[in-house]
Design a protein around this motif. Structure first.
Motif, PDB file in Angstrom:
ATOM      1  N   GLY A  70      76.031  47.901  12.828  1.00 37.27           N
ATOM      2  CA  GLY A  70      75.887  46.458  12.620  1.00 37.27           C
ATOM      3  C   GLY A  70      76.983  45.682  13.320  1.00 37.27           C
ATOM      4  N   TYR A  71      78.227  46.182  13.185  1.00 39.53           N
ATOM      5  CA  TYR A  71      79.336  45.535  13.883  1.00 39.53           C
ATOM      6  C   TYR A  71      79.149  45.595  15.396  1.00 39.53           C
ATOM      7  CZ  TYR A  71      82.297  44.798   9.794  1.00 39.53           C
ATOM      8  OH  TYR A  71      82.816  44.362   8.619  1.00 39.53           O
ATOM      9  N   LEU A  72      78.653  46.713  15.875  1.00 41.37           N
ATOM     10  CA  LEU A  72      78.428  46.862  17.316  1.00 41.37           C
ATOM     11  C   LEU A  72      77.356  45.887  17.814  1.00 41.37           C
ATOM     12  CD1 LEU A  72      79.477  48.622  19.634  1.00 41.37           C
ATOM     13  CD2 LEU A  72      77.565  50.157  19.206  1.00 41.37           C
ATOM     14  N   VAL A  73      76.270  45.750  17.055  1.00 42.57           N
ATOM     15  CA  VAL A  73      75.210  44.811  17.439  1.00 42.57           C
ATOM     16  C   VAL A  73      75.734  43.375  17.397  1.00 42.57           C
ATOM     17  CG1 VAL A  73      72.971  43.860  16.747  1.00 42.57           C
ATOM     18  CG2 VAL A  73      73.304  46.321  16.793  1.00 42.57           C
ATOM     19  N   LEU A  74      76.491  43.051  16.357  1.00 42.45           N
ATOM     20  CA  LEU A  74      77.034  41.690  16.264  1.00 42.45           C
ATOM     21  C   LEU A  74      78.056  41.405  17.363  1.00 42.45           C
ATOM     22  CD1 LEU A  74      77.381  41.190  12.422  1.00 42.45           C
ATOM     23  CD2 LEU A  74      75.698  40.190  13.969  1.00 42.45           C
ATOM     24  N   LEU A  75      78.893  42.390  17.684  1.00 42.35           N
ATOM     25  CA  LEU A  75      79.847  42.213  18.773  1.00 42.35           C
ATOM     26  C   LEU A  75      79.116  42.018  20.103  1.00 42.35           C
ATOM     27  CD1 LEU A  75      82.773  42.226  19.825  1.00 42.35           C
ATOM     28  CD2 LEU A  75      82.538  44.701  20.091  1.00 42.35           C
ATOM     29  N   GLY A  76      78.105  42.831  20.341  1.00 39.41           N
ATOM     30  CA  GLY A  76      77.305  42.665  21.551  1.00 39.41           C
ATOM     31  C   GLY A  76      76.601  41.319  21.591  1.00 39.41           C
ATOM     32  N   SER A  77      76.175  40.846  20.427  1.00 41.28           N
ATOM     33  CA  SER A  77      75.510  39.545  20.371  1.00 41.28           C
ATOM     34  C   SER A  77      76.483  38.409  20.654  1.00 41.28           C
ATOM     35  CB  SER A  77      74.865  39.339  19.004  1.00 41.28           C
ATOM     36  OG  SER A  77      73.840  40.276  18.805  1.00 41.28           O
ATOM     37  N   VAL A  78      77.709  38.525  20.170  1.00 40.46           N
ATOM     38  CA  VAL A  78      78.716  37.494  20.457  1.00 40.46           C
ATOM     39  C   VAL A  78      79.010  37.469  21.955  1.00 40.46           C
ATOM     40  CG1 VAL A  78      81.143  36.860  20.116  1.00 40.46           C
ATOM     41  CG2 VAL A  78      79.739  37.504  18.163  1.00 40.46           C
ATOM     42  N   TRP A  79      79.166  38.665  22.549  1.00 37.89           N
ATOM     43  CA  TRP A  79      79.401  38.698  23.998  1.00 37.89           C
ATOM     44  C   TRP A  79      78.202  38.125  24.751  1.00 37.89           C
ATOM     45  CZ3 TRP A  79      76.658  41.362  27.776  1.00 37.89           C
ATOM     46  CH2 TRP A  79      77.168  41.200  29.067  1.00 37.89           C
ATOM     47  N   ALA A  80      76.988  38.500  24.334  1.00 34.74           N
ATOM     48  CA  ALA A  80      75.782  38.012  25.008  1.00 34.74           C
ATOM     49  C   ALA A  80      75.655  36.499  24.874  1.00 34.74           C
ATOM     50  CB  ALA A  80      74.549  38.700  24.439  1.00 34.74           C
ATOM     51  N   LEU A  81      76.048  35.968  23.730  1.00 38.88           N
ATOM     52  CA  LEU A  81      75.984  34.520  23.532  1.00 38.88           C
ATOM     53  C   LEU A  81      76.950  33.801  24.469  1.00 38.88           C
ATOM     54  CD1 LEU A  81      74.728  32.266  21.810  1.00 38.88           C
ATOM     55  CD2 LEU A  81      76.658  32.526  20.256  1.00 38.88           C
ATOM     56  N   TRP A  82      78.193  34.275  24.555  1.00 41.21           N
ATOM     57  CA  TRP A  82      79.153  33.657  25.469  1.00 41.21           C
ATOM     58  C   TRP A  82      78.711  33.816  26.922  1.00 41.21           C
ATOM     59  CZ3 TRP A  82      81.952  29.961  24.076  1.00 41.21           C
ATOM     60  CH2 TRP A  82      82.606  29.937  22.847  1.00 41.21           C
ATOM     61  N   TYR A  83      78.226  34.998  27.271  1.00 35.72           N
ATOM     62  CA  TYR A  83      77.778  35.253  28.644  1.00 35.72           C
ATOM     63  C   TYR A  83      76.631  34.303  29.001  1.00 35.72           C
ATOM     64  CZ  TYR A  83      76.338  37.808  32.796  1.00 35.72           C
ATOM     65  OH  TYR A  83      76.020  38.142  34.082  1.00 35.72           O
ATOM     66  N   HIS A  84      75.659  34.204  28.107  1.00 36.84           N
ATOM     67  CA  HIS A  84      74.493  33.363  28.364  1.00 36.84           C
ATOM     68  C   HIS A  84      74.896  31.885  28.435  1.00 36.84           C
ATOM     69  CE1 HIS A  84      70.155  33.679  28.689  1.00 36.84           C
ATOM     70  NE2 HIS A  84      70.057  32.539  28.041  1.00 36.84           N
ATOM     71  N   PHE A  85      75.832  31.486  27.591  1.00 38.64           N
ATOM     72  CA  PHE A  85      76.332  30.111  27.608  1.00 38.64           C
ATOM     73  C   PHE A  85      77.013  29.793  28.941  1.00 38.64           C
ATOM     74  CE2 PHE A  85      79.940  27.213  26.772  1.00 38.64           C
ATOM     75  CZ  PHE A  85      79.231  26.078  26.405  1.00 38.64           C
ATOM     76  N   LEU A  86      77.908  30.674  29.371  1.00 40.27           N
ATOM     77  CA  LEU A  86      78.609  30.439  30.636  1.00 40.27           C
ATOM     78  C   LEU A  86      77.651  30.508  31.829  1.00 40.27           C
ATOM     79  CD1 LEU A  86      81.928  32.399  30.052  1.00 40.27           C
ATOM     80  CD2 LEU A  86      81.558  29.922  29.963  1.00 40.27           C
TER      81      LEU A  86
END
Length: 129
Positions: A70-86
């Motif tokens: 769960g932590y891994l999925v959430l960490l990946g989601s946070v990175w994906a959110l920042w990546y997609h935003f930028l």
């Protein structure tokens, strides 16, 4: 068409021959991260619905969310959110006809990659630790 002799003609080159430019790689990653954000969203929505459903459902969802996967999925989601935003911000620059040369596009791609990693680490520092 089946009766046309093919001979020993070479096959046309593919991805193993050509190297994709960094801007193309980051563009592909933008599409992938957009789809990957769904995994984190589903996990959070499940957690919220379980919280509204009852204590047993919430305990199960909370256990999954707090597990290492769960932590891994959430960490990946946070990175994906920042990546997609930028990447969206970079796209605004492209729409304004800025960063259109190859060196500028390559540099913007690296800023996108390292910026998303840096913002993810900053998010971890501010909200997790």
């Amino acid at each position: 068409m089946g009766d046309i002799p093919r001979g020993n003609r070479p096959l046309s080159p593919h991805l193993s021959v050509y190297r994709l430019p960094m801007a193309a790689i980051t563009s592909i990653m933008t599409r992938i991260t957009g789809q990957a954000l769904v995994a984190g969203l589903l996990l959070v929505v499940w957690w919220l619905v379980a919280a509204a459903t009852g204590p047993r459902a919430f305990a199960t969802a909370d256990w999954v969310l707090r597990s290492w996967i769960g932590y891994l999925v959430l960490l990946g989601s946070v990175w994906a959110l920042w990546y997609h935003f930028l990447a969206g911000i970079r796209h605004f620059f492209y729409d304004a006809r800025l960063l259109m040369t190859k060196p500028e596009a390559r540099q913007a791609s690296w800023v996108l990659i390292w910026g998303s990693v840096g913002l993810t680490l900053l998010t971890l520092l501010l909200f997790v630790i």
